[in-house]
Design a protein around this motif. Structure first.
Motif, short mmCIF file in Angstrom:
data_model
loop_
_atom_site.label_atom_id
_atom_site.label_comp_id
_atom_site.label_asym_id
_atom_site.label_seq_id
_atom_site.Cartn_x
_atom_site.Cartn_y
_atom_site.Cartn_z
N VAL A 1 0.89 -1.17 0.15
CA VAL A 1 0.11 -0.09 -0.10
C VAL A 1 0.89 1.16 0.22
N VAL A 2 0.68 2.09 -0.87
CA VAL A 2 1.46 3.45 -0.92
C VAL A 2 0.34 4.69 -0.96
N ASP A 3 0.92 5.71 -0.35
CA ASP A 3 -0.02 6.92 -0.03
C ASP A 3 -0.17 7.52 -1.21
N SER A 4 0.56 7.61 -2.28
CA SER A 4 0.43 8.43 -3.41
C SER A 4 1.09 7.94 -4.61
N THR A 5 0.70 7.83 -5.79
CA THR A 5 1.74 7.58 -6.83
C THR A 5 0.76 8.12 -8.37
N GLY A 6 1.68 8.18 -9.23
CA GLY A 6 1.11 8.55 -10.40
C GLY A 6 -0.07 7.65 -11.20
N SER A 7 0.51 6.09 -11.08
CA SER A 7 -0.25 5.12 -11.49
C SER A 7 0.46 3.79 -10.92
N THR A 8 -0.58 3.03 -10.46
CA THR A 8 -0.31 1.70 -9.71
C THR A 8 0.26 0.92 -11.04
N ASN A 9 -0.47 0.97 -12.05
CA ASN A 9 -0.09 0.29 -13.30
C ASN A 9 1.35 0.64 -13.82
N ALA A 10 1.46 1.85 -14.13
CA ALA A 10 2.93 2.19 -14.33
C ALA A 10 4.02 1.64 -13.27
N VAL B 1 0.30 -7.62 -5.61
CA VAL B 1 -0.63 -6.61 -5.59
C VAL B 1 -0.02 -5.09 -5.08
N LEU B 2 -0.29 -4.10 -5.63
CA LEU B 2 -0.11 -2.64 -5.38
C LEU B 2 -1.28 -1.92 -5.40
N THR B 3 -1.67 -1.20 -4.33
CA THR B 3 -2.76 -0.44 -4.15
C THR B 3 -2.43 0.89 -3.61
N ALA B 4 -3.06 2.16 -3.91
CA ALA B 4 -2.56 3.32 -3.53
C ALA B 4 -3.91 4.13 -3.07
N GLU B 5 -3.54 4.81 -1.88
CA GLU B 5 -4.82 5.74 -1.52
C GLU B 5 -5.07 7.06 -2.37
N TYR B 6 -4.14 7.23 -3.26
CA TYR B 6 -4.17 8.38 -4.33
C TYR B 6 -3.47 8.38 -5.51
N GLN B 7 -4.11 8.49 -6.63
CA GLN B 7 -3.58 8.47 -7.88
C GLN B 7 -3.45 9.73 -8.42
N THR B 8 -2.33 10.07 -9.08
CA THR B 8 -2.52 11.53 -9.64
C THR B 8 -2.58 11.41 -11.15
N ALA B 9 -2.18 10.27 -11.77
CA ALA B 9 -1.96 10.26 -13.22
C ALA B 9 -2.56 8.78 -13.59
N ALA B 10 -3.77 8.43 -13.24
CA ALA B 10 -4.41 7.12 -13.61
C ALA B 10 -4.61 7.30 -15.33
N ARG B 11 -4.56 5.91 -15.80
CA ARG B 11 -4.71 5.90 -17.04
C ARG B 11 -5.50 4.87 -17.54
N GLY B 12 -6.36 5.02 -18.38
CA GLY B 12 -7.43 4.16 -19.01
C GLY B 12 -7.06 3.65 -20.38
N ARG B 13 -8.06 3.11 -21.10
CA ARG B 13 -8.02 2.70 -22.28
C ARG B 13 -8.13 4.23 -23.50
N LEU B 14 -7.27 3.72 -24.40
CA LEU B 14 -7.13 5.08 -25.44
C LEU B 14 -6.56 6.27 -24.80
N GLU B 15 -5.46 5.93 -23.83
CA GLU B 15 -4.62 6.90 -23.20
C GLU B 15 -5.49 8.04 -22.51
N ARG B 16 -6.67 7.54 -22.01
CA ARG B 16 -7.32 8.61 -21.16
C ARG B 16 -6.81 8.72 -19.60
#
Length: 301
Positions: free
Chosen positions: A32-41, A59-74
């Motif tokens: 578990v991390v407090d903050s990250t850009g993206s858990t996937n990255a 498993v990696l999980t975050a309290e806060y993601q600042t640059a989450a990414r989805g399909r089609l680079e959203r």
């Protein structure tokens, strides 16, 4: 619901570190991390730099993601403590340790979607359904998205990093688009992020291991019940609808979504009766198409 219950609270790290939970789910590591850009990255980098430290179902999980990414680079950003943001390393092998064919990997995100649907129903008391390829909807609004990414290794293996983002305590004004929703907006039994995360990981691990032990056969019975193929089709809101499939390269297909093939691809029949196999892209649900009438007028209603 009491306003205090709608405020995001930190994950219970002691509860997530409980060995009874981790052993039951077959999870060797949960960070578990407090903050990250993206858990996937983060996981893609970690797996590449130290593969032995990130084995199957880590498993990696975050309290806060600042640059989450989805399909089609959203990209999007949710308020801290408002979502379940989690990524899992997958190295799919069967009971004998034989790697699954990579053409079965397209089902992994669908396993995650089914697991999340079961979590919402059983833990939060919210009915949900799937939208192809890997969104989870509640009453037609998106509550979660899933993204699977390959992590090819120098030894020839191809782990998968599977990320899931579930909106939990986001209010209407926090939602990224008007067509989204969150757990708290759907009159849930709970908005406890730790409960939701543990339930999701348990459901996912059970379905995933059963799928692997069936050599990635989506037609095999799964975790003591119907096959993955049947489970997905039975809760797939996209099937039976008129859709516009927006494909890579600015192409699109408009037609009737009929079924999923053995690889989880969407089959769409256009108005000329031609069947198209959609393996990737974005799908928009359309209003029903009105067949041509005697006046020669036709189109989508």
């Amino acid at each position: 619901m009491d306003d205090a219950r709608t405020q995001g609270t930190p994950l219970d790290r002691t509860e997530l570190a409980d060995q009874r939970f981790l052993l039951a789910a077959g999870i060797p590591r949960l960070d578990v991390v407090d903050s990250t850009g993206s858990t996937n990255a983060d996981l893609l980098r970690a797996v590449a730099s130290d593969p032995a430290a990130w084995t199957d179902l880590s498993v990696l999980t975050a309290e806060y993601q600042t640059a989450a990414r989805g399909r089609l680079e959203r990209h999007w950003e949710a308020p801290p403590l408002s979502s379940v943001s989690v990524s899992v390393v997958l190295r799919p092998v069967n009971a004998e340790g034989r790697p699954l064919p990579t053409d079965t990997y397209s089902w992994l995100s669908l396993i995650a979607a089914v697991a999340l649907r079961e979590t919402l129903l059983e833990t939060a008391g919210i009915p949900a359904e799937l939208k192809w390829p890997n969104d989870v909807l509640v009453r037609g609004r998106k509550i979660a998205g899933i993204l699977a990414q390959l992590a090819p290794m120098v030894d020839g293996s191809v782990p998968v990093v599977l990320g899931t983002g579930l909106n939990v305590t986001l209010r209407e004004e926090d939602l990224p688009v008007p067509t989204a929703t969150s757990v708290v907006l759907e009159s849930p039994r709970t908005v406890n992020r730790t409960e939701l995360l543990k339930s999701y990981l348990s459901h996912f691990a059970s379905l995933y291991r059963s799928f692997c032990n069936a050599d990635g056969d989506p037609a095999a019975g799964l975790a003591g019940g119907p096959s993955l193929h049947k489970r997905v089709e039975s809760v797939m809101a996209t099937l039976g609808k008129q859709v516009r499939a927006q494909l890579p390269g600015d192409h699109e297909i408009i037609g009737h979504a009929t079924r999923l093939d053995e690889f989880g691809s969407l089959l769409v029949v256009d108005r000329d009766g031609r069947e198209h196999v959609v393996t990737a892209g974005d799908v928009v649900h359309l209003r029903p198409w009105t067949p041509p009438d005697s006046s020669g007028q036709d189109g989508y209603a």
